[in-house]
Design a protein around this motif. Structure first.
Motif, mmCIF file in Angstrom:
data_model
loop_
_atom_site.group_PDB
_atom_site.id
_atom_site.type_symbol
_atom_site.label_atom_id
_atom_site.label_comp_id
_atom_site.label_asym_id
_atom_site.label_seq_id
_atom_site.Cartn_x
_atom_site.Cartn_y
_atom_site.Cartn_z
ATOM 1 N N ILE A 223 0.855 -1.183 0.000
ATOM 2 C CA ILE A 223 0.000 0.000 0.000
ATOM 3 C C ILE A 223 0.891 1.234 0.000
ATOM 4 O O ILE A 223 1.703 1.425 0.912
ATOM 5 N N ASN A 224 0.761 2.043 -1.016
ATOM 6 C CA ASN A 224 1.496 3.306 -1.078
ATOM 7 C C ASN A 224 0.713 4.331 -0.275
ATOM 8 O O ASN A 224 -0.115 5.072 -0.806
ATOM 9 N N ALA A 225 0.967 4.365 1.033
ATOM 10 C CA ALA A 225 0.115 5.096 1.972
ATOM 11 C C ALA A 225 0.377 6.593 1.977
ATOM 12 O O ALA A 225 -0.544 7.379 2.175
ATOM 13 N N HIS A 226 1.627 7.021 1.779
ATOM 14 C CA HIS A 226 1.987 8.433 1.862
ATOM 15 C C HIS A 226 3.078 8.734 0.848
ATOM 16 O O HIS A 226 3.770 7.827 0.370
ATOM 17 N N THR A 227 3.244 10.005 0.542
ATOM 18 C CA THR A 227 4.357 10.400 -0.310
ATOM 19 C C THR A 227 5.630 10.626 0.504
ATOM 20 O O THR A 227 6.729 10.522 -0.032
ATOM 21 N N SER A 228 5.485 10.948 1.783
ATOM 22 C CA SER A 228 6.631 11.014 2.696
ATOM 23 C C SER A 228 6.834 9.653 3.348
ATOM 24 O O SER A 228 5.991 8.764 3.227
ATOM 25 N N ARG A 229 7.936 9.498 4.046
ATOM 26 C CA ARG A 229 8.203 8.218 4.697
ATOM 27 C C ARG A 229 7.184 7.912 5.782
ATOM 28 O O ARG A 229 6.700 8.817 6.460
ATOM 29 N N VAL A 230 6.892 6.652 5.948
ATOM 30 C CA VAL A 230 5.972 6.222 7.000
ATOM 31 C C VAL A 230 6.693 6.318 8.344
ATOM 32 O O VAL A 230 7.789 5.781 8.519
ATOM 33 N N ALA A 231 6.068 7.017 9.296
ATOM 34 C CA ALA A 231 6.677 7.218 10.613
ATOM 35 C C ALA A 231 6.062 6.330 11.676
ATOM 36 O O ALA A 231 6.692 6.039 12.693
ATOM 37 N N CYS A 232 4.811 5.903 11.476
ATOM 38 C CA CYS A 232 4.114 5.118 12.490
ATOM 39 C C CYS A 232 2.930 4.423 11.829
ATOM 40 O O CYS A 232 2.356 4.952 10.869
ATOM 41 N N PHE A 233 2.583 3.239 12.312
ATOM 42 C CA PHE A 233 1.359 2.587 11.875
ATOM 43 C C PHE A 233 0.861 1.668 12.975
ATOM 44 O O PHE A 233 1.579 1.340 13.927
ATOM 45 N N ALA A 234 -0.398 1.265 12.855
ATOM 46 C CA ALA A 234 -1.026 0.353 13.815
ATOM 47 C C ALA A 234 -1.919 -0.602 13.048
ATOM 48 O O ALA A 234 -2.482 -0.255 12.005
ATOM 49 N N LEU A 235 -2.056 -1.813 13.578
ATOM 50 C CA LEU A 235 -2.915 -2.843 13.011
ATOM 51 C C LEU A 235 -3.936 -3.241 14.058
ATOM 52 O O LEU A 235 -3.583 -3.447 15.229
#
Length: 454
Positions: A273-285
């Motif tokens: 999943i291309n979630a953001h144009t900047s780097r991913v800093a945090c996620f949760a499942l």
């Protein structure tokens, strides 16, 4: 190298373990791109499994971030809870013992949290708040070093933990994961790597070890390697895994900026999943593995995705200013999402998603990337309102000290939130789901009292 003493091989903590479902090759409908195999950084008697075929999901359109990047003793007696802070939540900042704190993390159901310190680790119950036990590893000296523990990962409330040495005087080498059995008060196994361990995640049937650029997945019963994953540089050790019995869902950074990778081991497929144009800093499942929340290094937007299909379901806005997102957490009923950042404010958002069946989840319509999502009566001012006008704002907030690192989770009592800080603070607060606004502080403790220090 994965080693276990013959006299104390770790048995699976779960009496009814999930059936083994190692990954296998499968052709997914969209695009074939076989992941290159590389030698694992650990030695194992089992060969590395075949790589998974991948499918790429499109990047969501709409308001997005700019492209710039920012880049837990040996006495086991339970202690009584420390006295609450003064009325009104006034606490010293930082707490006197915070300098010895190396790590904080919640367990899988958010009922406990662990603290790694320069002298060992401690485990606390959230509600009611109390210290459950501590281990002073510096006093033992059996690890060949000091007492520093940089990672503590609990397995719900059972006797098994994963430990990694940390700090200036680590108890264990930072490149080893030690499997600790608290019933025996000793390590019963270890996993050794060529580079420092950035994070560990546990399920009742799996151990997931996160390195800077790789993730290794092991069977809990025999510590055999079942999968390895290449990632983009991951110094924070970002990784999440579903916890409900059944098929395993694992989320980690992809290989590209702003991308997350979702492994569905039961279905034997991979989603990017291309979630953001900047780097991913945090996620949760979410615990059931159905929803993913992501934030980038800009820290203004949080996006919620369907894990199975990778489609965008909802977008919420933490604020208009840049921030570092420290943690994201779903409530058990999947009605709320909590967010903590370096701005010192805990936010709670309503989730407006039908989670009865992920197959029926309806994605948020993709707005025009150049104009806000505006209802017809306001259409005459297109181009005047900010691009984030269509994003939803939090319904409840709890304000703490700006610049401190806090992690947040939903409490077991209805409409409550637990907050743990790297300044040694623990807060429990309650929000009004109807009226929203400022949360009510219920408790505040310094969980590392100065008198506790060695």
């Amino acid at each position: 190298m994965a080693t276990t003493p013959a006299a104390a091989a770790p048995a699976p903590p779960n009496p009814n373990p999930v059936p083994d479902d190692p990954p296998s090759q499968e052709v997914v409908e969209e695009e074939e791109a076989t992941e290159p195999e590389r030698e694992p950084e650990t030695s194992s008697s089992s060969p590395p499994p075949p790589a998974l075929t991948t499918s790429i999901e499109p990047t969501p359109s709409g308001d997005d971030e700019s492209e710039s990047d920012d880049s837990s003793s040996v006495s086991s007696a339970a202690s009584s809870a420390p006295a609450p802070a003064a009325a009104g939540g006034a606490v010293e900042r930082p707490f006197p013992a915070a300098k010895d704190l190396l790590h904080i993390s919640f367990n899988q159901d958010y009922g406990c949290f662990a603290a790694g310190t320069k002298s060992g680790f401690r485990i606390y119950n959230c509600d009611p708040f109390r210290e459950i036990f501590r281990r002073d590893l510096a006093a033992e000296g059996d690890g060949g070093g000091g007492g520093g523990i940089g990672v503590v990962e609990m397995l719900f409330r059972c006797n098994i933990l994963a430990l990694v040495g940390g700090g200036d005087n680590p108890h264990y080498p930072p490149n080893k994961v030690m499997i600790w059995d608290d019933h025996q008060s000793r390590c019963i196994g270890e996993l050794s790597f060529h580079s420092p361990v950035r994070g560990v995640r546990l399920r009742r049937d799996r151990i997931i070890v996160v390195l800077e650029n790789k993730i290794f997945v092991y069977n809990f019963a025999d510590l055999k390697l079942v999968h390895q994953i290449e990632t983009a540089p991951n110094p924070k050790g970002l990784c999440a895994v579903s916890q409900q019995p059944g098929s395993i869902v694992l989320v980690c950074p992809g290989v590209q900026k702003g991308q997350i990778r979702v492994e569905h081991y039961g279905a034997r497929k991979t989603k990017f999943i291309n979630a953001h144009t900047s780097r991913v800093a945090c996620f949760a499942l979410s615990q059931d593995g159905r929803l993913i929340a992501t934030a980038s290094t800009k820290g203004t937007l949080v996006r919620i995705y369907n894990a199975a299909e990778g489609n965008l379901l909802q977008e919420v806005r933490r604020g208009a200013d840049r921030a570092e997102i420290y943690s994201l957490a779903f409530s058990n009923n999947l009605q709320y999402l909590s967010v903590s950042s370096d701005k010192g404010t805990i936010h709670v958002f309503n989730l407006k998603i039908n989670v009865g069946s992920t197959a029926n989840d309806k994605p948020m319509p993709a707005p025009d990337p150049e104009v806000p999502h505006i209802s017809p009566p306001l259409s005459f001012i297109k181009g005047v309102l900010p691009k984030y006008f269509h994003s939803e704002w939090s319904v409840a907030q709890f304000r703490l000290h700006e610049g401190e690192q806090y992690i947040v989770a939903f409490g077991h009592e209805k409409n409550t939130v637990a907050v743990v800080g790297m300044d040694g603070s623990f807060y429990r607060c309650q929000f009004d789901p109807v009226n929203g606004g400022e949360m009510l502080q219920l408790e505040c403790y310094n969980f590392l009292k100065p008198s506790d220090q060695p």
